[in-house]
Design a protein around this motif. Structure first.
Motif, PDB file in Angstrom:
ATOM      1  N   ARG A 146     -36.124  -5.065  -8.743  1.00 19.11           N
ATOM      2  CA  ARG A 146     -36.042  -4.452 -10.068  1.00 19.11           C
ATOM      3  C   ARG A 146     -37.223  -3.496 -10.270  1.00 19.11           C
ATOM      4  O   ARG A 146     -38.366  -3.866 -10.056  1.00 19.11           O
ATOM      5  CB  ARG A 146     -36.065  -5.530 -11.155  1.00 19.11           C
ATOM      6  CG  ARG A 146     -36.032  -4.980 -12.579  1.00 19.11           C
ATOM      7  CD  ARG A 146     -35.917  -6.079 -13.623  1.00 19.11           C
ATOM      8  NE  ARG A 146     -37.083  -6.956 -13.650  1.00 19.11           N
ATOM      9  CZ  ARG A 146     -37.521  -7.586 -14.740  1.00 19.11           C
ATOM     10  NH1 ARG A 146     -36.867  -7.463 -15.887  1.00 19.11           N
ATOM     11  NH2 ARG A 146     -38.577  -8.376 -14.688  1.00 19.11           N
ATOM     12  N   MET A 147     -36.932  -2.265 -10.667  1.00 12.72           N
ATOM     13  CA  MET A 147     -37.962  -1.274 -10.956  1.00 12.72           C
ATOM     14  C   MET A 147     -37.920  -0.960 -12.445  1.00 12.72           C
ATOM     15  O   MET A 147     -36.981  -0.324 -12.929  1.00 12.72           O
ATOM     16  CB  MET A 147     -37.733   0.008 -10.154  1.00 12.72           C
ATOM     17  CG  MET A 147     -38.679   1.154 -10.493  1.00 12.72           C
ATOM     18  SD  MET A 147     -40.342   0.872  -9.900  1.00 12.72           S
ATOM     19  CE  MET A 147     -40.178   1.497  -8.219  1.00 12.72           C
ATOM     20  N   THR A 202     -36.775   6.265  -5.374  1.00 11.75           N
ATOM     21  CA  THR A 202     -36.270   4.927  -5.073  1.00 11.75           C
ATOM     22  C   THR A 202     -34.973   4.963  -4.267  1.00 11.75           C
ATOM     23  O   THR A 202     -34.690   4.032  -3.520  1.00 11.75           O
ATOM     24  CB  THR A 202     -36.039   4.113  -6.358  1.00 11.75           C
ATOM     25  OG1 THR A 202     -35.184   4.846  -7.245  1.00 11.75           O
ATOM     26  CG2 THR A 202     -37.347   3.814  -7.046  1.00 11.75           C
ATOM     27  N   GLU A 203     -34.220   6.023  -4.408  1.00  8.59           N
ATOM     28  CA  GLU A 203     -32.993   6.139  -3.610  1.00  8.59           C
ATOM     29  C   GLU A 203     -33.318   6.086  -2.121  1.00  8.59           C
ATOM     30  O   GLU A 203     -32.651   5.397  -1.348  1.00  8.59           O
ATOM     31  CB  GLU A 203     -32.276   7.446  -3.953  1.00  8.59           C
ATOM     32  CG  GLU A 203     -30.972   7.652  -3.195  1.00  8.59           C
ATOM     33  CD  GLU A 203     -30.299   8.962  -3.553  1.00  8.59           C
ATOM     34  OE1 GLU A 203     -29.526   9.471  -2.715  1.00  8.59           O
ATOM     35  OE2 GLU A 203     -30.542   9.483  -4.667  1.00  8.59           O
ATOM     36  N   PRO A 247     -31.216  -2.731  -2.458  1.00  5.47           N
ATOM     37  CA  PRO A 247     -31.208  -1.772  -3.574  1.00  5.47           C
ATOM     38  C   PRO A 247     -32.398  -1.977  -4.503  1.00  5.47           C
ATOM     39  O   PRO A 247     -32.824  -3.100  -4.745  1.00  5.47           O
ATOM     40  CB  PRO A 247     -29.885  -2.081  -4.287  1.00  5.47           C
ATOM     41  CG  PRO A 247     -29.573  -3.486  -3.919  1.00  5.47           C
ATOM     42  CD  PRO A 247     -30.097  -3.686  -2.533  1.00  5.47           C
ATOM     43  N   ILE A 248     -32.941  -0.858  -4.991  1.00  7.23           N
ATOM     44  CA  ILE A 248     -33.950  -0.905  -6.051  1.00  7.23           C
ATOM     45  C   ILE A 248     -33.233  -0.508  -7.331  1.00  7.23           C
ATOM     46  O   ILE A 248     -32.780   0.630  -7.476  1.00  7.23           O
ATOM     47  CB  ILE A 248     -35.122   0.045  -5.770  1.00  7.23           C
ATOM     48  CG1 ILE A 248     -35.821  -0.341  -4.467  1.00  7.23           C
ATOM     49  CG2 ILE A 248     -36.117   0.022  -6.925  1.00  7.23           C
ATOM     50  CD1 ILE A 248     -36.954   0.595  -4.075  1.00  7.23           C
ATOM     51  N   LEU A 260     -41.675   9.598   0.077  1.00  6.50           N
ATOM     52  CA  LEU A 260     -42.329  10.768  -0.510  1.00  6.50           C
ATOM     53  C   LEU A 260     -42.659  11.839   0.518  1.00  6.50           C
ATOM     54  O   LEU A 260     -42.855  13.005   0.166  1.00  6.50           O
ATOM     55  CB  LEU A 260     -43.601  10.330  -1.243  1.00  6.50           C
ATOM     56  CG  LEU A 260     -43.342   9.616  -2.573  1.00  6.50           C
ATOM     57  CD1 LEU A 260     -44.530   8.756  -2.970  1.00  6.50           C
ATOM     58  CD2 LEU A 260     -43.015  10.626  -3.664  1.00  6.50           C
ATOM     59  N   ARG A 261     -42.718  11.461   1.791  1.00  6.39           N
ATOM     60  CA  ARG A 261     -42.968  12.437   2.849  1.00  6.39           C
ATOM     61  C   ARG A 261     -41.678  13.006   3.426  1.00  6.39           C
ATOM     62  O   ARG A 261     -41.721  13.940   4.228  1.00  6.39           O
ATOM     63  CB  ARG A 261     -43.797  11.793   3.962  1.00  6.39           C
ATOM     64  CG  ARG A 261     -45.235  11.505   3.541  1.00  6.39           C
ATOM     65  CD  ARG A 261     -46.017  10.802   4.630  1.00  6.39           C
ATOM     66  NE  ARG A 261     -47.398  10.559   4.211  1.00  6.39           N
ATOM     67  CZ  ARG A 261     -48.267   9.818   4.895  1.00  6.39           C
ATOM     68  NH1 ARG A 261     -47.883   9.228   6.034  1.00  6.39           N
ATOM     69  NH2 ARG A 261     -49.496   9.658   4.451  1.00  6.39           N
TER      70      ARG A 261
END
Length: 333
Positions: free
Chosen positions: A44-45, A63-64, A73-74, A286-287
């Motif tokens: 859970r985010m 998050t994907e 899954p997030i 992110l990279r």
């Protein structure tokens, strides 16, 4: 008989001791295996801001990709309200097992600078995972109000207390930027707080609010459609997405330079191995070239850091924002 009884009791105690030791070892082994297998279920985010806002947009993009790397899954859960405090409190009460994450923002440090009774402290009650992005702010108005910063200032001076500006809540950076704008220009504009940028922007388009300093990512579609107009960028440099829009300093209002960071944290006490796993996947995401392209095209500056570097950023802001709050004339509760 007494000797036999004592011997029997000693044997029983030894067996109990060995059983307790075996149970403790088993528990440690189970815990270690659980950490090694992490994650085994959805994560859970908590996003403490409304769906469709800048924080929500950036979080869902990253998050994907991170979900794919983690193999689970997030699930993004929007918990807006109280300038991020509602979501933060929900997160701090969660188990420190890596299955509840929070998107922290620099607004939470501002909250701490304004309120002595918050039920959480970002540096003490959470473990940093990684920075996500930095977002820049833009001065936007209803197109019927003004075509430049100079024209806006002139109208505001001619109508003291008549022009309204929206923020995403009391004590947020949008609020502080508005207060700084008043001090730098000598105008008197009226603050109208909302629970987030999206509902404020709806009222701006409807003509109910005159001006605002939202994050560029959330307002970009409205600027492109012409429903709102950007007068200046609140930063040191112009934005690639707004090459013809000057900075506030270029428009004649120096001294206001602000950006907001977003980052992932988890409740304090989360196992180090879990934090490391999360950091690895978020930094990889992110990279990733496609994630970076999606973020930069929406006006975000991609981040990605070690937990230690993120902790240093939080600590630096804990020294910075109380000074800014005091200069803005806001008072602690």
């Amino acid at each position: 008989m007494k000797a036999e009884a004592d011997s029997a009791m000693k044997t029983i105690r030894q067996r109990i001791s060995r059983a307790i030791g075996a149970m403790a070892l088993a528990a440690c082994a189970t815990g270690a295996l659980a950490e090694a297998a992490y994650p085994t279920r959805p994560i859970r985010m908590i996003v403490p801001w409304p769906a469709g806002g800048s924080v929500d947009i950036a979080t869902r993009i990253v998050t994907e990709r991170a979900s794919a790397g983690l193999g689970q899954p997030i699930i993004v859960e929007n918990r807006p309200g109280a300038t991020g405090n509602i979501g933060a409190v929900a997160a701090v009460k969660s188990a420190p097992d890596g299955y509840t994450l929070l998107v922290a923002t620099s607004a939470m440090i501002i909250n701490q600078s304004l309120n002595d009774s918050l039920p959480y402290n970002l540096a003490k009650d959470f473990s940093p995972v990684s920075t996500l992005v930095t977002s820049n702010y833009v001065l936007v108005v209803n197109p019927s109000l003004a075509g430049s910063v100079q024209e806006l200032v002139s109208k505001a001076r001619a109508q003291p207390g008549r022009i309204t500006y929206a923020s995403s809540g009391e004590g947020t950076q949008l609020h502080l930027i508005g207060e700084a704008f008043q001090k730098q220009t000598g105008v008197n504009i009226v603050h109208v707080p909302y629970k987030g940028a999206p509902p404020a922007l709806v009222d701006m388009v409807g003509g109910h609010i005159a001006m605002m300093f939202p994050g560029f990512p959330v307002v970009a579609p409205l600027l492109k459609s012409g429903q709102l107009k950007a007068l200046a960028v609140v930063g040191k440099h112009r934005l690639p997405g707004l090459p013809d829009t000057p900075t506030l300093a270029e428009a004649g209002v120096p001294g206001i330079d602000s950006a907001e960071w977003y980052g992932v944290v988890t409740p304090a006490g989360t196992p180090a191995s879990v934090v490391t796993r999360l950091n690895d996947e978020f930094v990889k995401a992110l990279r990733s070239p496609d994630v970076r392209q999606r973020l930069t095209s929406r006006g975000f500056e991609p981040g990605g850091s070690t937990p230690g570097a993120f902790a240093e950023l939080i600590q630096a802001d804990e020294k910075k924002w109380p000074v800014v709050v005091k200069q803005a004339g806001l008072h602690r509760e």
